[in-house]
Motif scaffolding. Structure first.
Motif, PDB file in Angstrom:
ATOM      1  N   LEU A  98      -6.086 -10.114   4.795  1.00  8.99           N
ATOM      2  CA  LEU A  98      -5.439 -11.425   4.679  1.00  8.99           C
ATOM      3  C   LEU A  98      -5.394 -11.895   3.234  1.00  8.99           C
ATOM      4  N   HIS A  99      -4.206 -12.333   2.804  1.00  5.42           N
ATOM      5  CA  HIS A  99      -3.945 -12.843   1.451  1.00  5.42           C
ATOM      6  C   HIS A  99      -4.103 -11.787   0.365  1.00  5.42           C
ATOM      7  N   ARG A 100      -3.938 -10.537   0.724  1.00  6.80           N
ATOM      8  CA  ARG A 100      -4.009  -9.447  -0.260  1.00  6.80           C
ATOM      9  C   ARG A 100      -2.671  -8.717  -0.274  1.00  6.80           C
ATOM     10  N   ILE A 101      -2.408  -8.006  -1.350  1.00  2.00           N
ATOM     11  CA  ILE A 101      -1.182  -7.232  -1.480  1.00  2.00           C
ATOM     12  C   ILE A 101      -1.357  -5.917  -0.719  1.00  2.00           C
TER      13      ILE A 101
ATOM     14  N   GLY B 130      10.675   4.373   8.962  1.00  2.00           N
ATOM     15  CA  GLY B 130      10.687   4.868   7.598  1.00  2.00           C
ATOM     16  C   GLY B 130      10.767   3.792   6.527  1.00  2.00           C
ATOM     17  N   GLN B 131      11.072   2.575   6.912  1.00  2.00           N
ATOM     18  CA  GLN B 131      11.134   1.464   5.953  1.00  2.00           C
ATOM     19  C   GLN B 131       9.755   1.209   5.366  1.00  2.00           C
ATOM     20  N   VAL B 132       9.704   0.882   4.084  1.00  2.00           N
ATOM     21  CA  VAL B 132       8.451   0.573   3.406  1.00  2.00           C
ATOM     22  C   VAL B 132       8.589  -0.797   2.758  1.00  2.00           C
ATOM     23  N   GLU B 133       7.639  -1.674   3.007  1.00  2.00           N
ATOM     24  CA  GLU B 133       7.622  -3.000   2.400  1.00  2.00           C
ATOM     25  C   GLU B 133       6.272  -3.218   1.743  1.00  2.00           C
ATOM     26  N   ARG B 134       6.309  -3.856   0.601  1.00  2.00           N
ATOM     27  CA  ARG B 134       5.074  -4.174  -0.114  1.00  2.00           C
ATOM     28  C   ARG B 134       5.087  -5.653  -0.447  1.00  2.00           C
ATOM     29  N   GLY B 135       4.003  -6.331  -0.124  1.00  2.00           N
ATOM     30  CA  GLY B 135       3.921  -7.759  -0.389  1.00  2.00           C
ATOM     31  C   GLY B 135       2.567  -8.316   0.017  1.00  2.00           C
TER      32      GLY B 135
END
Length: 76
Positions: free
Chosen positions: A12-15, A23-28
């Motif tokens: 939680l609250h970390r990248i 296959g989709q990749v999301e970073r956030g």
């Protein structure tokens, strides 16, 4: 997804990086993590990227990895 990880406590609250089954990749930043209440419910996540914020369920991802543990193969 590893069901043995306490995602709320550790993520939680970390990248993080989410790799979806399609296959989709999301970073956030993981802003909301709700854990299942029973055997019929699923994890619920909200991730905020540089340009958007979206929700997804645990059954939609193959893995979620903290950004500091992601290895960049192009890095020397």
């Amino acid at each position: 997804m590893d069901i043995n990880i306490n995602y709320r406590k550790e993520y939680l609250h970390r990248i993080a990086q989410a790799i979806f089954k399609d296959g989709q990749v999301e970073r956030g930043r993981l802003d909301v993590i709700d854990e299942p209440d029973d055997e019929y419910s699923d994890f619920y996540f909200v991730i905020t990227t540089d340009s958007d914020s979206f929700t997804f369920l645990g059954k939609e991802v193959d893995s979620i990895t903290l950004a500091n543990s992601i290895i960049n193969p192009n890095r020397n």
